[in-house]
Write an enzyme that holds these catalytic residues in place. Sequence first.
Site, PDB file in Angstrom:
ATOM      1  N   THR A   1       0.854  -1.179   0.000  1.00  0.00           N
ATOM      2  CA  THR A   1       0.000   0.000   0.000  1.00  0.00           C
ATOM      3  C   THR A   1       0.892   1.232   0.000  1.00  0.00           C
ATOM      4  O   THR A   1       2.113   1.121   0.093  1.00  0.00           O
ATOM      5  CB  THR A   1      -0.924   0.019   1.229  1.00  0.00           C
ATOM      6  OG1 THR A   1      -0.119   0.186   2.403  1.00  0.00           O
ATOM      7  CG2 THR A   1      -1.728  -1.259   1.325  1.00  0.00           C
ATOM      8  N   ASP A   2       0.286   2.382  -0.108  1.00  0.00           N
ATOM      9  CA  ASP A   2       1.053   3.632  -0.115  1.00  0.00           C
ATOM     10  C   ASP A   2       0.487   4.590   0.931  1.00  0.00           C
ATOM     11  O   ASP A   2       0.421   5.788   0.726  1.00  0.00           O
ATOM     12  CB  ASP A   2       1.010   4.259  -1.512  1.00  0.00           C
ATOM     13  CG  ASP A   2       2.124   5.259  -1.750  1.00  0.00           C
ATOM     14  OD1 ASP A   2       3.130   5.222  -1.022  1.00  0.00           O
ATOM     15  OD2 ASP A   2       1.983   6.092  -2.663  1.00  0.00           O
ATOM     16  N   TYR A   3       0.068   3.995   2.060  1.00  0.00           N
ATOM     17  CA  TYR A   3      -0.499   4.793   3.143  1.00  0.00           C
ATOM     18  C   TYR A   3       0.562   5.735   3.694  1.00  0.00           C
ATOM     19  O   TYR A   3       1.713   5.319   3.851  1.00  0.00           O
ATOM     20  CB  TYR A   3      -1.007   3.862   4.257  1.00  0.00           C
ATOM     21  CG  TYR A   3      -1.617   4.601   5.408  1.00  0.00           C
ATOM     22  CD1 TYR A   3      -2.937   5.024   5.342  1.00  0.00           C
ATOM     23  CD2 TYR A   3      -0.872   4.896   6.533  1.00  0.00           C
ATOM     24  CE1 TYR A   3      -3.494   5.721   6.393  1.00  0.00           C
ATOM     25  CE2 TYR A   3      -1.417   5.598   7.587  1.00  0.00           C
ATOM     26  CZ  TYR A   3      -2.730   6.013   7.504  1.00  0.00           C
ATOM     27  OH  TYR A   3      -3.278   6.710   8.538  1.00  0.00           O
TER      28      TYR A   3
END
Length: 134
Positions: A96-98
């Site tokens: 993810t790219d949180y």
Amino acid sequence: METATHALRIIFGGVFDRFPKATLVLGHMGEGLPGMLWRLDSRWQFMNHRGVHLEKERPSDYIRDNVMITTSGVCAQAPLLGALLALGADRILFSTDYPMESNGEAVHFIDNAPISEPDRAKICHLNAERLLRL
């Protein structure tokens, strides 16, 4: 693009020739490099290597052998399918790219990607287990 350029400097600087078992993990579906493999190889030959020596025949060989990419920040089918065609399912990690992107959107994307279940298992966990020796 800056990260892709740094990765290419690592390749053309001979790092993987000195450390052939090293693995570089690139985010954002490989920072565009999977889509550029043919062009990298074509220009490598056209430019006659410009005095740079690499042990492998083509720059793409290093990307296929020494680079793994993550899906972070790219929740789109076309880049995933292109990466699968260019690198194979063994070179892709789910990520993810949180906080820049939604974790829920990333999970929904990979759960619904038009890929085989064996490839989904590799991307979602098997490749990470192998790479990180988990």
